[in-house]
Design a protein around this motif. Structure first.
Motif, PDB file in Angstrom:
ATOM      1  N   ILE A  47      18.752  56.525  12.280  1.00  0.00           N
ATOM      2  CA  ILE A  47      17.306  57.388  12.776  1.00  0.00           C
ATOM      3  C   ILE A  47      17.121  57.393  11.700  1.00  0.00           C
ATOM      4  O   ILE A  47      15.372  56.504  12.160  1.00  0.00           O
ATOM      5  N   ARG A  48      16.501  57.431  11.113  1.00  0.00           N
ATOM      6  CA  ARG A  48      15.924  57.622   9.596  1.00  0.00           C
ATOM      7  C   ARG A  48      15.531  56.810   9.056  1.00  0.00           C
ATOM      8  O   ARG A  48      14.642  55.637   8.621  1.00  0.00           O
ATOM      9  N   SER A  49      17.017  55.047   9.304  1.00  0.00           N
ATOM     10  CA  SER A  49      16.338  53.795   8.825  1.00  0.00           C
ATOM     11  C   SER A  49      15.694  53.069  10.246  1.00  0.00           C
ATOM     12  O   SER A  49      14.777  52.829  10.062  1.00  0.00           O
ATOM     13  N   SER A  50      15.840  53.915  10.892  1.00  0.00           N
ATOM     14  CA  SER A  50      15.190  53.640  12.061  1.00  0.00           C
ATOM     15  C   SER A  50      13.445  54.081  12.035  1.00  0.00           C
ATOM     16  O   SER A  50      12.698  52.832  12.584  1.00  0.00           O
ATOM     17  N   PHE A  51      12.800  54.694  11.197  1.00  0.00           N
ATOM     18  CA  PHE A  51      11.389  54.820  11.233  1.00  0.00           C
ATOM     19  C   PHE A  51      11.630  54.595  10.210  1.00  0.00           C
ATOM     20  O   PHE A  51       9.955  54.546  10.009  1.00  0.00           O
ATOM     21  N   GLU A  52      11.949  54.471   9.243  1.00  0.00           N
ATOM     22  CA  GLU A  52      11.661  53.591   7.950  1.00  0.00           C
ATOM     23  C   GLU A  52      11.438  52.330   8.021  1.00  0.00           C
ATOM     24  O   GLU A  52       9.739  51.559   7.939  1.00  0.00           O
ATOM     25  N   TYR A  53      12.157  51.430   9.247  1.00  0.00           N
ATOM     26  CA  TYR A  53      11.349  50.306   9.602  1.00  0.00           C
ATOM     27  C   TYR A  53      10.058  50.456  10.385  1.00  0.00           C
ATOM     28  O   TYR A  53       8.872  49.462  10.071  1.00  0.00           O
ATOM     29  N   CYS A  54      10.065  50.908  11.631  1.00  0.00           N
ATOM     30  CA  CYS A  54       8.390  51.114  11.775  1.00  0.00           C
ATOM     31  C   CYS A  54       7.367  51.033  10.988  1.00  0.00           C
ATOM     32  O   CYS A  54       6.610  50.735  10.479  1.00  0.00           O
ATOM     33  N   LYS A  55       8.043  52.235  10.067  1.00  0.00           N
ATOM     34  CA  LYS A  55       7.009  52.659   8.599  1.00  0.00           C
ATOM     35  C   LYS A  55       6.058  51.533   8.411  1.00  0.00           C
ATOM     36  O   LYS A  55       5.003  51.078   7.965  1.00  0.00           O
ATOM     37  N   ASN A  56       6.841  50.366   7.834  1.00  0.00           N
ATOM     38  CA  ASN A  56       7.426  48.739   6.663  1.00  0.00           C
ATOM     39  C   ASN A  56       6.535  47.865   7.621  1.00  0.00           C
ATOM     40  O   ASN A  56       6.107  47.200   7.439  1.00  0.00           O
ATOM     41  N   ALA A  57       6.865  48.433   9.119  1.00  0.00           N
ATOM     42  CA  ALA A  57       6.521  47.749   9.964  1.00  0.00           C
ATOM     43  C   ALA A  57       4.963  47.266  10.756  1.00  0.00           C
ATOM     44  O   ALA A  57       4.496  47.169  11.157  1.00  0.00           O
ATOM     45  N   GLY A  58       4.489  48.583  10.564  1.00  0.00           N
ATOM     46  CA  GLY A  58       2.723  49.111  10.359  1.00  0.00           C
ATOM     47  C   GLY A  58       3.137  49.806  11.674  1.00  0.00           C
ATOM     48  O   GLY A  58       1.491  49.520  12.522  1.00  0.00           O
ATOM     49  N   MET A  59       4.404  50.248  12.523  1.00  0.00           N
ATOM     50  CA  MET A  59       4.157  50.688  13.953  1.00  0.00           C
ATOM     51  C   MET A  59       4.060  52.334  13.576  1.00  0.00           C
ATOM     52  O   MET A  59       4.318  52.625  13.427  1.00  0.00           O
ATOM     53  N   PRO A  60       2.971  52.340  15.082  1.00  0.00           N
ATOM     54  CA  PRO A  60       2.664  53.648  14.913  1.00  0.00           C
ATOM     55  C   PRO A  60       3.068  53.981  16.116  1.00  0.00           C
ATOM     56  O   PRO A  60       2.746  55.247  15.632  1.00  0.00           O
ATOM     57  N   LEU A  61       3.913  53.654  16.283  1.00  0.00           N
ATOM     58  CA  LEU A  61       3.980  54.185  17.819  1.00  0.00           C
ATOM     59  C   LEU A  61       6.229  53.402  18.167  1.00  0.00           C
ATOM     60  O   LEU A  61       5.943  52.488  17.870  1.00  0.00           O
ATOM     61  N   MET A  62       7.208  54.075  17.806  1.00  0.00           N
ATOM     62  CA  MET A  62       8.119  53.861  18.545  1.00  0.00           C
ATOM     63  C   MET A  62       8.521  53.653  19.862  1.00  0.00           C
ATOM     64  O   MET A  62       8.385  54.629  20.288  1.00  0.00           O
ATOM     65  N   VAL A  63       8.974  53.047  20.237  1.00  0.00           N
ATOM     66  CA  VAL A  63       9.407  52.577  22.113  1.00  0.00           C
ATOM     67  C   VAL A  63      11.052  53.246  22.203  1.00  0.00           C
ATOM     68  O   VAL A  63      11.741  52.341  20.966  1.00  0.00           O
ATOM     69  N   ALA A  64      11.773  53.496  22.730  1.00  0.00           N
ATOM     70  CA  ALA A  64      13.046  54.106  22.017  1.00  0.00           C
ATOM     71  C   ALA A  64      13.289  54.348  23.318  1.00  0.00           C
ATOM     72  O   ALA A  64      13.192  54.953  24.203  1.00  0.00           O
ATOM     73  N   MET A  65      14.810  54.488  22.898  1.00  0.00           N
ATOM     74  CA  MET A  65      16.564  54.577  24.089  1.00  0.00           C
ATOM     75  C   MET A  65      17.094  55.049  24.003  1.00  0.00           C
ATOM     76  O   MET A  65      18.098  54.181  23.551  1.00  0.00           O
ATOM     77  N   PRO A  66      17.164  56.570  23.676  1.00  0.00           N
ATOM     78  CA  PRO A  66      17.395  57.182  23.393  1.00  0.00           C
ATOM     79  C   PRO A  66      18.413  58.031  24.011  1.00  0.00           C
ATOM     80  O   PRO A  66      18.037  57.978  25.261  1.00  0.00           O
ATOM     81  N   THR A  67      20.171  58.926  24.308  1.00  0.00           N
ATOM     82  CA  THR A  67      20.496  59.183  25.639  1.00  0.00           C
ATOM     83  C   THR A  67      19.676  61.254  25.774  1.00  0.00           C
ATOM     84  O   THR A  67      19.111  61.080  24.492  1.00  0.00           O
ATOM     85  N   ARG A  68      20.321  61.637  26.415  1.00  0.00           N
ATOM     86  CA  ARG A  68      19.309  62.865  26.622  1.00  0.00           C
ATOM     87  C   ARG A  68      20.009  63.840  25.150  1.00  0.00           C
ATOM     88  O   ARG A  68      19.316  64.438  24.433  1.00  0.00           O
ATOM     89  N   ALA A  69      21.193  63.353  24.700  1.00  0.00           N
ATOM     90  CA  ALA A  69      21.364  64.544  23.431  1.00  0.00           C
ATOM     91  C   ALA A  69      21.083  64.996  22.007  1.00  0.00           C
ATOM     92  O   ALA A  69      20.369  64.884  21.400  1.00  0.00           O
ATOM     93  N   ILE A  70      19.964  63.086  22.110  1.00  0.00           N
ATOM     94  CA  ILE A  70      19.815  63.045  20.922  1.00  0.00           C
ATOM     95  C   ILE A  70      18.414  62.793  20.870  1.00  0.00           C
ATOM     96  O   ILE A  70      17.545  63.040  19.990  1.00  0.00           O
ATOM     97  N   LEU A  71      17.993  62.328  21.956  1.00  0.00           N
ATOM     98  CA  LEU A  71      15.868  62.449  22.525  1.00  0.00           C
ATOM     99  C   LEU A  71      15.777  63.609  21.659  1.00  0.00           C
ATOM    100  O   LEU A  71      14.309  63.725  20.273  1.00  0.00           O
ATOM    101  N   PRO A  72      16.336  65.194  21.584  1.00  0.00           N
ATOM    102  CA  PRO A  72      15.660  66.534  20.980  1.00  0.00           C
ATOM    103  C   PRO A  72      15.757  65.881  19.171  1.00  0.00           C
ATOM    104  O   PRO A  72      14.338  66.164  18.166  1.00  0.00           O
ATOM    105  N   LYS A  73      16.309  65.084  18.840  1.00  0.00           N
ATOM    106  CA  LYS A  73      16.789  64.887  17.272  1.00  0.00           C
ATOM    107  C   LYS A  73      15.400  64.118  16.634  1.00  0.00           C
ATOM    108  O   LYS A  73      15.068  63.930  15.923  1.00  0.00           O
ATOM    109  N   LEU A  74      14.944  63.403  17.946  1.00  0.00           N
ATOM    110  CA  LEU A  74      14.037  62.853  16.783  1.00  0.00           C
ATOM    111  C   LEU A  74      12.305  63.202  17.084  1.00  0.00           C
ATOM    112  O   LEU A  74      11.766  62.237  16.256  1.00  0.00           O
TER     113      LEU A  74
END
Length: 275
Positions: free
Chosen positions: A107-134
């Motif tokens: 999860i952290r790696s994906s956010f690091e990627y978005c930060k380095n890519a200059g993305m202010p928004l991440m379009v995500a496809m989580p499971t219901r269980a993982i969604l709250p952790k984001l």
């Protein structure tokens, strides 16, 4: 009722539509951020995708991993980002990024990627269980998380209406990315879904369907049955500030003409509404 074809006819003529410029802004009308999801150009290498977007007079882009792979080292991700920015493209977000494993480092790696890519928004496809952790990472990185609906095939979130009850009390950076084609195929009224989402609507994927329930009926925007004019009117009324990203999923090997036609139709709609 406004004739759908009149918008397209007013915006372009003949072969010149490929380079049609966005409509001039009207200070009395809320301006929408019409752009393109780079998934539309998934068979093109990054440099050609950027060149094509510029030829189409696109300003806003959401970047798919085809053009900025997740596995690249941070320096290479930043280099790729700068290529988009040097072309005058404004990065509004990226993804869709899937979260199917409950693993914090991933999860952290994906956010690091978005930060380095200059993305202010991440379009995500989580499971219901993982969604709250984001939510924790959305706060830490100050990156919005827009959960994408994927229609009746999606066991977690076929409609954004399935997401909204789960994010309603979360940080404002947690919301939805509404794919209007998938929302239609999920049997939902798109306008009602937009209204229900309100400020939780953070991003949009726009397309058109000749049959509102059939995925394979996707067509150039304006040739189908989805209520594009009414959608844009509602977005303007609610002063929607996110991206309105054309996601052209057909003709992958040669999408430019269809992209140009679809953009011309959308720009024609906006010009008509502004007038």
């Amino acid at each position: 009722m406004t004739n759908r074809r009149s918008f397209l006819a007013s915006s372009t003529a003949g072969a010149g539509f490929a380079l049609a410029a966005p409509p001039a802004s009207n200070p009395n009308i809320h301006e929408l951020n019409l752009g393109v999801a780079s998934y539309s150009l998934r068979e093109f290498q990054r440099s050609l995708a950027i060149k094509t977007l510029k030829q189409l007079n696109v300003t806003y882009v959401n970047i798919k991993e085809f053009h900025l792979p997740y596995i690249l080292p941070p320096a290479e991700v930043e280099k790729g980002r700068k290529q988009f920015e040097a072309a005058g493209l404004k990065i509004l977000g990226g993804g869709t990024i899937s979260f199917q494993k409950d693993e914090e480092p991933e999860i952290r790696s994906s956010f690091e990627y978005c930060k380095n890519a200059g993305m202010p928004l991440m379009v995500a496809m989580p499971t219901r269980a993982i969604l709250p952790k984001l939510e924790k990472y959305a706060k830490e990185y100050n990156i919005k998380v827009a959960v994408h609906n994927h229609g009746p095939e999606d066991k977690n979130f076929p409609s954004i209406q399935d997401v909204l009850p789960l994010v309603k009390n979360m940080d404002p950076r947690m919301g939805v990315c509404l794919d209007i084609g998938h929302e239609s195929r999920a049997g939902k009224n798109i306008l009602e879904s937009i209204d229900m989402a309100g400020p939780r609507l953070l991003d949009m994927h726009v397309k058109d369907l000749k049959d509102t329930m059939v995925r394979e009926s996707q067509c150039d925007v304006g040739d189908g049955k989805l209520p594009i004019v009414a959608i844009f009117k509602l977005l303007q009324k609610m002063k929607y500030a996110g991206g309105v990203m054309l996601e052209y999923e057909i003709n992958a090997d040669n999408p430019t003409a269809g992209l140009a036609k679809s953009l011309a139709y959308c720009r024609g709609v906006l010009a008509g509404l502004s007038a």
